[in-house]
Design an enzyme around this catalytic site. Structure first.
Site, mmCIF file in Angstrom:
data_model
loop_
_atom_site.group_PDB
_atom_site.id
_atom_site.type_symbol
_atom_site.label_atom_id
_atom_site.label_comp_id
_atom_site.label_asym_id
_atom_site.label_seq_id
_atom_site.Cartn_x
_atom_site.Cartn_y
_atom_site.Cartn_z
ATOM 1 N N HIS A 124 25.885 21.626 23.670
ATOM 2 C CA HIS A 124 24.721 20.884 24.153
ATOM 3 C C HIS A 124 23.429 21.686 24.070
ATOM 4 O O HIS A 124 22.474 21.421 24.800
ATOM 5 C CB HIS A 124 24.974 20.382 25.589
ATOM 6 C CG HIS A 124 26.066 19.358 25.674
ATOM 7 N ND1 HIS A 124 26.739 19.036 26.837
ATOM 8 C CD2 HIS A 124 26.612 18.558 24.704
ATOM 9 C CE1 HIS A 124 27.640 18.105 26.583
ATOM 10 N NE2 HIS A 124 27.599 17.800 25.298
ATOM 11 N N CYS A 163 2.467 21.856 13.533
ATOM 12 C CA CYS A 163 2.037 20.457 13.347
ATOM 13 C C CYS A 163 1.368 19.850 14.576
ATOM 14 O O CYS A 163 0.886 18.716 14.512
ATOM 15 C CB CYS A 163 3.231 19.601 12.907
ATOM 16 S SG CYS A 163 4.355 19.177 14.255
ATOM 17 N N GLY A 200 35.412 23.970 35.098
ATOM 18 C CA GLY A 200 34.127 23.608 35.698
ATOM 19 C C GLY A 200 33.381 22.500 34.988
ATOM 20 O O GLY A 200 32.163 22.522 34.927
ATOM 21 N N PRO A 227 37.203 22.599 41.547
ATOM 22 C CA PRO A 227 37.504 22.262 42.946
ATOM 23 C C PRO A 227 37.715 20.763 43.146
ATOM 24 O O PRO A 227 38.374 20.354 44.101
ATOM 25 C CB PRO A 227 36.268 22.721 43.725
ATOM 26 C CG PRO A 227 35.322 23.287 42.751
ATOM 27 C CD PRO A 227 35.866 23.166 41.363
ATOM 28 N N ALA A 228 37.151 19.953 42.246
ATOM 29 C CA ALA A 228 37.230 18.491 42.410
ATOM 30 C C ALA A 228 38.135 17.892 41.335
ATOM 31 O O ALA A 228 38.356 18.505 40.290
ATOM 32 C CB ALA A 228 35.834 17.895 42.301
ATOM 33 N N ALA A 244 36.088 28.588 40.084
ATOM 34 C CA ALA A 244 36.447 29.350 38.882
ATOM 35 C C ALA A 244 36.324 30.857 39.094
ATOM 36 O O ALA A 244 37.122 31.628 38.556
ATOM 37 C CB ALA A 244 35.546 28.911 37.723
HETATM 38 C C1 BJW Z 1 33.082 23.816 39.728
HETATM 39 C C2 BJW Z 1 32.536 24.723 40.645
HETATM 40 C C3 BJW Z 1 33.106 26.007 40.669
HETATM 41 C C4 BJW Z 1 31.473 22.884 40.852
HETATM 42 N N1 BJW Z 1 34.125 26.308 39.836
HETATM 43 N N2 BJW Z 1 34.078 24.125 38.919
HETATM 44 C C5 BJW Z 1 32.303 7.491 24.765
HETATM 45 C C6 BJW Z 1 32.435 6.730 25.918
HETATM 46 C C7 BJW Z 1 31.331 6.485 26.749
HETATM 47 C C8 BJW Z 1 30.073 7.006 26.429
HETATM 48 C C9 BJW Z 1 29.952 7.752 25.306
HETATM 49 C C10 BJW Z 1 31.043 7.985 24.486
HETATM 50 N N3 BJW Z 1 30.626 8.760 23.453
HETATM 51 C C11 BJW Z 1 29.312 9.038 23.620
HETATM 52 C C12 BJW Z 1 28.868 8.430 24.728
HETATM 53 C C13 BJW Z 1 27.481 8.466 25.257
HETATM 54 C C14 BJW Z 1 27.152 9.774 25.962
HETATM 55 C C15 BJW Z 1 28.125 9.971 27.120
HETATM 56 O O1 BJW Z 1 29.064 10.731 27.060
HETATM 57 N N4 BJW Z 1 27.877 9.318 28.240
HETATM 58 C C16 BJW Z 1 28.732 9.476 29.419
HETATM 59 C C17 BJW Z 1 27.877 9.838 30.617
HETATM 60 C C18 BJW Z 1 29.546 8.249 29.631
HETATM 61 N N5 BJW Z 1 27.193 10.896 25.031
HETATM 62 C C19 BJW Z 1 26.179 11.207 24.240
HETATM 63 O O2 BJW Z 1 25.168 10.544 24.209
HETATM 64 C C20 BJW Z 1 26.353 12.409 23.328
HETATM 65 N N6 BJW Z 1 25.921 12.118 22.017
HETATM 66 C C21 BJW Z 1 26.596 11.293 21.201
HETATM 67 O O3 BJW Z 1 27.637 10.767 21.542
HETATM 68 O O4 BJW Z 1 26.023 11.167 19.955
HETATM 69 C C22 BJW Z 1 26.486 10.079 19.137
HETATM 70 C C23 BJW Z 1 25.560 8.948 19.456
HETATM 71 C C24 BJW Z 1 24.346 8.889 18.798
HETATM 72 C C25 BJW Z 1 23.506 7.820 19.049
HETATM 73 C C26 BJW Z 1 23.858 6.862 20.007
HETATM 74 C C27 BJW Z 1 25.058 6.973 20.696
HETATM 75 C C28 BJW Z 1 25.928 8.026 20.414
HETATM 76 C C29 BJW Z 1 25.450 13.551 23.746
HETATM 77 C C30 BJW Z 1 25.774 14.080 25.092
HETATM 78 C C31 BJW Z 1 24.779 15.178 25.468
HETATM 79 C C32 BJW Z 1 24.924 15.571 26.922
HETATM 80 N N7 BJW Z 1 23.868 16.422 27.290
HETATM 81 C C33 BJW Z 1 23.792 16.927 28.649
HETATM 82 C C34 BJW Z 1 22.343 17.386 28.921
HETATM 83 C C35 BJW Z 1 22.077 18.707 28.230
HETATM 84 C C36 BJW Z 1 20.787 19.298 28.646
HETATM 85 C C37 BJW Z 1 20.711 19.547 30.119
HETATM 86 O O5 BJW Z 1 21.537 20.284 30.688
HETATM 87 O O6 BJW Z 1 19.796 19.003 30.744
HETATM 88 O O7 BJW Z 1 24.705 17.995 28.827
HETATM 89 S S1 BJW Z 1 24.312 15.748 29.890
HETATM 90 C C38 BJW Z 1 25.064 16.908 30.959
HETATM 91 O O8 BJW Z 1 26.474 16.640 31.061
HETATM 92 C C39 BJW Z 1 24.918 18.266 30.250
HETATM 93 C C40 BJW Z 1 26.251 18.867 30.476
HETATM 94 O O9 BJW Z 1 26.515 19.843 29.482
HETATM 95 C C41 BJW Z 1 27.187 17.678 30.385
HETATM 96 C C42 BJW Z 1 28.503 17.890 31.043
HETATM 97 O O10 BJW Z 1 28.361 18.103 32.406
HETATM 98 P P1 BJW Z 1 29.277 19.181 33.122
HETATM 99 O O11 BJW Z 1 29.070 20.511 32.524
HETATM 100 O O12 BJW Z 1 30.659 18.675 33.175
HETATM 101 O O13 BJW Z 1 28.594 19.245 34.568
HETATM 102 P P2 BJW Z 1 28.760 18.282 35.825
HETATM 103 O O14 BJW Z 1 27.612 18.557 36.728
HETATM 104 O O15 BJW Z 1 29.004 16.887 35.436
HETATM 105 O O16 BJW Z 1 30.116 18.778 36.497
HETATM 106 C C43 BJW Z 1 30.262 20.064 37.055
HETATM 107 C C44 BJW Z 1 31.689 20.237 37.464
HETATM 108 O O17 BJW Z 1 31.850 21.554 37.982
HETATM 109 C C45 BJW Z 1 32.137 19.272 38.588
HETATM 110 O O18 BJW Z 1 33.358 18.657 38.198
HETATM 111 C C46 BJW Z 1 32.353 20.193 39.792
HETATM 112 O O19 BJW Z 1 33.412 19.776 40.622
HETATM 113 C C47 BJW Z 1 32.683 21.493 39.106
HETATM 114 N N8 BJW Z 1 32.411 22.710 39.892
HETATM 115 N N9 BJW Z 1 31.569 24.167 41.340
HETATM 116 C C48 BJW Z 1 34.633 25.410 38.983
HETATM 117 N N10 BJW Z 1 32.686 26.997 41.542
HETATM 118 ZN ZN ZN Z 2 5.930 20.879 14.550
#
Ligand code: BJW
Ligand code: ZN
Length: 261
Positions: A124, A163, A200, A227-228, A244
Site C-alpha cells: 500500500h 508541472c 496485526g 488481539p481481535a 504481536a
Molecule cells: C493488533 C494490535 C497489536 C491492534 N498486535 N494486532 C473484494 C471485495 C470487496 C471489496 C474489494 C475487493 N477487492 C477490492 C475491493 C475494494 C477495496 C477494498 O478492499 N475494500 C474493502 C474495505 C472492502 N480495495 C481496493 O480498492 C484496493 N484496490 C483495488 O482493489 O484495485 C483494483 C480496483 C481498481 C479500481 C476500482 C476497483 C478496484 C486498494 C486498497 C488500498 C488500501 N489502502 C489503505 C490506505 C493506505 C494509505 C493509508 O494508510 O492511509 O491501506 S486502506 C487501509 O487498510 C490501509 C491499510 O494498509 C489497510 C489494511 O488495514 P490493516 O493494516 O489491516 O489495519 P486495520 O486498522 O484495519 O486493523 C488493524 C488490526 O490490528 C486490527 O485487527 C487490530 O485488532 C489489530 N491490532 N493492536 C497485533 N498490538
Molecule cells: Zn508533476
C-alpha cells in the site's frame, strides 16, 4: 483454534522451526505498540470527525487536498517519531535463523526496514515517498514535518517542481491498483511458502487479504496474531489472540529460534 498469551501451540512452534519458506504478512497492528495508531483507529482526537475510509481515496484528495495532505503529514510525523517494537525485531530476527523470509506489509511506515528486515514488499505504498499527482515525479520533502503538525490541521500540498500539480502521498488509496511488482512477488511468495504468519491486520482490505487464502489453497500452514477476531479466524490453522510484540518473541522462543530475551 484460539490461543491466549504465551500459550504457543507446539504444532505451530514445530511448523516455524521446520519451515523453509515463510511469509510474514503484516498490517497496522504490528506497529500499534510503536505508538502508530492502526488505520481504523487513525482518526483520533480532532481527526475523529473524519472517516478514514473516506479520506483514503483519490476523490477525497481532489475535493479536500488540504485536509488529506494535513492528515498524511500528521501521520508522517508520527511515523518518524516511532521506533520498531519487539514484533518488528522478531520478524527481522526470523530471517537470520536460516529460512527464506518474505515480509509483505500493508503498512505505510518504514518500521520493518528500521528493524532490519530486507526486501520488504509494501503493498500500500509509503508515507515517505510522496509524488506528483499528475506527472508522478517523486517529491523530496525539504524538511521533516513539524514535530506535530497538529491533529485536524489543514495543510495545502506543495506544488510539483516539474508541472505545478499538487503533490500527493505515495500511498495506495481505495480504488487504486497495488504496485504491480510488489503484488506479483507477494503472490508468488504466498504460493510457495510452507508457513504464512498474518500479523496485526483486520484482513478486510482486498486484494491484500487474499494472500493468506492463497497460501492455504497451496497447502501452507497459516497462523494469525491479533488481539481481535478477524474473518481469517475461521480459516487459519492457529489463531494467537494477543499483542504481536509479546506473541512473536514468544513464538520464536517456543520454536527454539531464540534462547533468551
Ligand atoms: C493488533 C494490535 C497489536 C491492534 N498486535 N494486532 C473484494 C471485495 C470487496 C471489496 C474489494 C475487493 N477487492 C477490492 C475491493 C475494494 C477495496 C477494498 O478492499 N475494500 C474493502 C474495505 C472492502 N480495495 C481496493 O480498492 C484496493 N484496490 C483495488 O482493489 O484495485 C483494483 C480496483 C481498481 C479500481 C476500482 C476497483 C478496484 C486498494 C486498497 C488500498 C488500501 N489502502 C489503505 C490506505 C493506505 C494509505 C493509508 O494508510 O492511509 O491501506 S486502506 C487501509 O487498510 C490501509 C491499510 O494498509 C489497510 C489494511 O488495514 P490493516 O493494516 O489491516 O489495519 P486495520 O486498522 O484495519 O486493523 C488493524 C488490526 O490490528 C486490527 O485487527 C487490530 O485488532 C489489530 N491490532 N493492536 C497485533 N498490538
Ligand atoms: Zn508533476
Amino acid at each position: 483454534m484460539t490461543t491466549t498469551h504465551q500459550d504457543i501451540p507446539p504444532a505451530l512452534a514445530r511448523a516455524l522451526r521446520e519451515a523453509r519458506r515463510i511469509v510474514v504478512f503484516t498490517g497496522a497492528g504490528v506497529s500499534a505498540e510503536s505508538g502508530i495508531a492502526t488505520f481504523r483507529d487513525a482518526l483520533t482526537g480532532l481527526w475523529s470527525r473524519f472517516d478514514a475510509q473516506a479520506l483514503a481515496t483519490p476523490e477525497a484528495f481532489r475535493a479536500h487536498p488540504d485536509v488529506v495532505w494535513g492528515w498524511y503529514e500528521w501521520r508522517r510525523a508520527q511515523s518518524l517519531r516511532a521506533r520498531p517494537n519487539p514484533a518488528h525485531l522478531a520478524i527481522a530476527e526470523l530471517a537470520r535463523r536460516g529460512a527464506e523470509v518474505t515480509v509483505v506489509t500493508q503498512n505505510v511506515d518504514d518500521l520493518h526496514e528500521r528493524a532490519g528486515s530486507a526486501g520488504v514488499l509494501h503493498l500500500h505504498g509509503s508515507l515517505h515517498a510522496p509524488r506528483c499527482s499528475a506527472c508522478g515525479q517523486p517529491w523530496r520533502p525539504e524538511a521533516d514535518p513539524p514535530e506535530d503538525p497538529g491533529e485536524g490541521r489543514r495543510i495545502m500540498p506543495p506544488a510539483c517542481g516539474a508541472c505545478g500539480a499538487p503533490v500527493r502521498p505515495g500511498v495506495v488509496w481505495f480504488g487504486e491498483s497495488l504496485p504491480a511488482r510488489a503484488w506479483q512477488e507477494a503472490r508468488g511468495a504466498a504460493e510457495r511458502c510452507d508457513l504464512l504468519l498474518s500479523v496485526g491486520t483486520s484482513a478486510l482490505v482486498y486484494p491484500a487479504a487474499e494472500l493468506p487464502l492463497l497460501a492455504l489453497s497451496k497447502g501452507a500452514v497459516v497462523a494469525q496474531v491479533n488481539p481481535a477476531a478477524t474473518p481469517l479466524d475461521a480459516r487459519a490453522h492457529h489463531n494467537l489472540h494477543g499483542p504481536a510484540a509479546t506473541l512473536l518473541p514468544a513464538l520464536l522462543r517456543a520454536s527454539g529460534l531464540r534462547h533468551s530475551g
